[in-house]
Design an enzyme around this catalytic site. Structure first.
Site, mmCIF file in Angstrom:
data_model
loop_
_atom_site.group_PDB
_atom_site.id
_atom_site.type_symbol
_atom_site.label_atom_id
_atom_site.label_comp_id
_atom_site.label_asym_id
_atom_site.label_seq_id
_atom_site.Cartn_x
_atom_site.Cartn_y
_atom_site.Cartn_z
ATOM 1 N N LYS A 1 0.842 -1.195 0.000
ATOM 2 C CA LYS A 1 0.000 0.000 0.000
ATOM 3 C C LYS A 1 0.882 1.250 0.000
ATOM 4 O O LYS A 1 1.901 1.294 0.706
ATOM 5 C CB LYS A 1 -0.913 -0.026 1.228
ATOM 6 C CG LYS A 1 -1.962 1.077 1.278
ATOM 7 C CD LYS A 1 -2.888 0.887 2.483
ATOM 8 C CE LYS A 1 -3.969 1.940 2.572
ATOM 9 N NZ LYS A 1 -4.860 1.749 3.737
ATOM 10 N N SER B 1 -9.808 1.840 2.764
ATOM 11 C CA SER B 1 -8.934 2.595 1.897
ATOM 12 C C SER B 1 -7.902 1.751 1.133
ATOM 13 O O SER B 1 -7.352 2.220 0.143
ATOM 14 C CB SER B 1 -8.173 3.644 2.714
ATOM 15 O OG SER B 1 -7.352 3.038 3.688
ATOM 16 N N SER C 1 -10.011 -0.597 6.880
ATOM 17 C CA SER C 1 -9.424 -0.449 5.541
ATOM 18 C C SER C 1 -8.767 -1.685 4.954
ATOM 19 O O SER C 1 -8.402 -1.674 3.779
ATOM 20 C CB SER C 1 -8.400 0.683 5.540
ATOM 21 O OG SER C 1 -9.069 1.891 5.356
HETATM 22 N N1 GLN Z 1 -13.348 4.117 6.342
HETATM 23 C C1 GLN Z 1 -12.632 4.499 7.522
HETATM 24 C C2 GLN Z 1 -12.211 5.943 7.419
HETATM 25 O O1 GLN Z 1 -12.520 6.536 6.486
HETATM 26 C C3 GLN Z 1 -11.456 3.609 7.761
HETATM 27 C C4 GLN Z 1 -10.260 3.936 6.966
HETATM 28 C C5 GLN Z 1 -9.070 3.134 7.346
HETATM 29 O O2 GLN Z 1 -9.170 2.089 7.993
HETATM 30 N N2 GLN Z 1 -7.903 3.639 7.000
HETATM 31 O O3 GLN Z 1 -11.597 6.496 8.254
#
Ligand code: GLN
Length: 475
Positions: free
Chosen positions: A76, A151, A175
């Protein structure tokens, strides 16, 4: 390339049927053929071939660094890789080349893994669709009109599309698990402290954790075992035995107590409820004892998470000021303009929204009412899980309330996207390990995942249940 697990690849490498260079070349071709998925921000072709060549030489000389020497992996793009662009999918880091490696990546390199490239994400990992990327959205390989989740959407899509056998992601509020569920692959968020965060670009430091994506539970566990363990560069990393690699996974769950939280089925799509309940029945047949449990603060998890995560983000993202690294606005007269314009031009809309929300929650006069209150709520959630794990060894539930939705469908409604995180964020708030395993498809053929959670540092139990599920699922 036909979808391959790292076990299959290792088998071929060990027998001399292929080389790391051949494997890497095949993946690079596959990536070129499927650029429409937009899984990668950077394809590290030269680096990958160089590393693969070195691995082949080691294998020839009988000097493998680990059993995984020569296996390619996607990372990532919020995990620092020395001399390879690391953008966090943000305009403000579009030109950032880190001078050091994240510990998780360094450990992969020490084991001989080969870097294929850096995968797409929501800007600074803030989101759940991979649509807020400065480099454009990633598409779900199962149906390219749908989001891959986020994400870590690029990592999930890369594995699902056969553009990498395994990948690293990060999980602050879901994410890894949510995109794994949307794309139909395995995704693990380990216990907070299991994997060093050194070199993971910080979003919300008390919640961020690096984890793995793979086709199989065993592959995901093996890569996790390689990157786990104490690191003196991350004071929150913890020295615990790494007792969960594939050799220890049996899939034997006889006598295991599995908790099913009733709150995790509210407002969830019928197909997902049916799929999860089916699996629970199968687990019972495999010898598990099912307990209905309650996680009574589930409804408060979203507001608690979005106060804590944005507060931490507002502080963490203060460092992007155009002075030390990253993008710098042009034609600046005054110092203040340098900061203001750089941030104005460099950050996307969602990141700005969160910085503003977090700054508000932390400001004097509001701190007690918002941030402090959220911390107290977080404590109640932690206590709730402690209570739950006195009644059961692990928890099984849905990962998401829906299957993958359309690209562009929800992006203009941030609140509904935040609400959709309800089933994943409690594990981050409590710091416990949690993962997603693909179990079924809905009526449109979109993947459905099941979530397994366990007590702190009890990855072993979680993975055994995951293996039992994988064994029982005909995909
Ligand atoms: N969807 C969550 C957010 O927007 C989690 C994102 C993540 O785990 N990085 O913060």
């Amino acid at each position: 390339m036909a979808v391959q697990s790292i076990r299959q690849l290792l088998h071929m490498l060990e027998r001399g049927e292929t080389t790391s260079v051949e494997i890497v070349t095949a993946y690079l071709h596959a990536i070129e053929e499927k650029t429409d998925i937009n899984a990668y921000i950077t394809v590290a072709a030269e680096v990958a071939l160089q590393q693969a060549q070195e691995s082949d030489l080691r294998r020839k000389a009988g000097k493998q660094l680990s059993p995984f020497d020569g296996i390619p992996i996607a990372i990532k793009d919020n995990i620092c890789t020395r001399e390879v662009l690391t953008t966090c999918a943000s305009g403000i880091l579009q030109n950032f080349i880190p001078p050091y490696n994240a510990t998780a990546y360094q450990r992969l390199r020490n084991a001989g893994f080969v870097l294929l490239g850096k995968t797409n994400l929501d800007e600074f990992a803030m989101g759940s669709t991979t649509e807020t990327s400065f480099f454009g959205p990633t598409k779900n390989p199962v149906d390219t009109t749908k989001v891959p989740g986020g994400s870590s959407g690029g990592s999930a899509a890369a594995v699902a599309a056969g553009l990498a056998p395994v990948a690293l992601g990060s999980d602050t509020g879901g994410s890894i698990r949510q995109p794994a569920a949307f794309c139909g692959v395995v995704g693990i968020k380990p216990t907070y402290g299991r994997v060093s965060r050194y070199g993971l670009v910080a979003y919300a430091s008390s919640l961020d954790q690096i984890g793995t994506f793979a086709h199989t539970v065993r592959d995901a566990a093996d890569v996790l075992a390689v990157i786990s363990g104490l690191d003196e560069r991350d004071a929150t990393s913890i020295n615990k035995p790494i007792d969960f690699d594939s050799a220890t996974i049996t899939g034997d769950i006889r006598g295991l107590r599995i908790g099913v939280p009733q709150e995790y089925f509210n407002g969830v799509d019928g197909a997902i409820v049916t799929a999860v309940k089916d699996v629970i029945k199968r687990l019972e047949r495999q010898g598990a004892v099912i307990h209905q449990i309650s996680l009574q603060y589930t409804d408060y998890a979203v507001p608690i998470y979005y106060l804590i995560a944005t507060a931490e983000a507002s502080s963490n993202l203060a460092r992007y000021d155009g002075v030390r690294y990253g993008y710098r606005s042009k034609n600046i007269q005054k110092l203040k303009d340098l900061y203001v314009k750089t941030r104005q031009e460099g950050f996307g809309k969602e990141v700005k929204r969160r910085i503003i929300l977090g700054t508000f929650a932390l400001s004097s006069g509001y701190y007690d009412a918002y941030y402090l209150k959220a911390l107290k709520g977080r404590r109640l959630i932690i206590d709730d899980f402690t209570r739950a794990f006195s009644q059961c060894d692990c928890i099984v539930a849905p990962v998401t309330t829906t299957t993958a939705f359309g690209i562009g469908e929800k992006i203009s409604d941030p609140l509904s996207l935040y609400m959709a995180d309800i089933l994943t964020i409690q594990a981050n708030l409590a710091g416990i390990p949690a993962m997603s395993v693909p179990v079924a498809k809905d009526e449109s053929g979109l993947p459905i995942g099941i979530q397994i959670m366990a007590a702190h540092f009890n990855e072993k139990v979680m993975l055994n249940v995951a293996q039992a599920i994988e064994d029982s699922v005909v995909r």
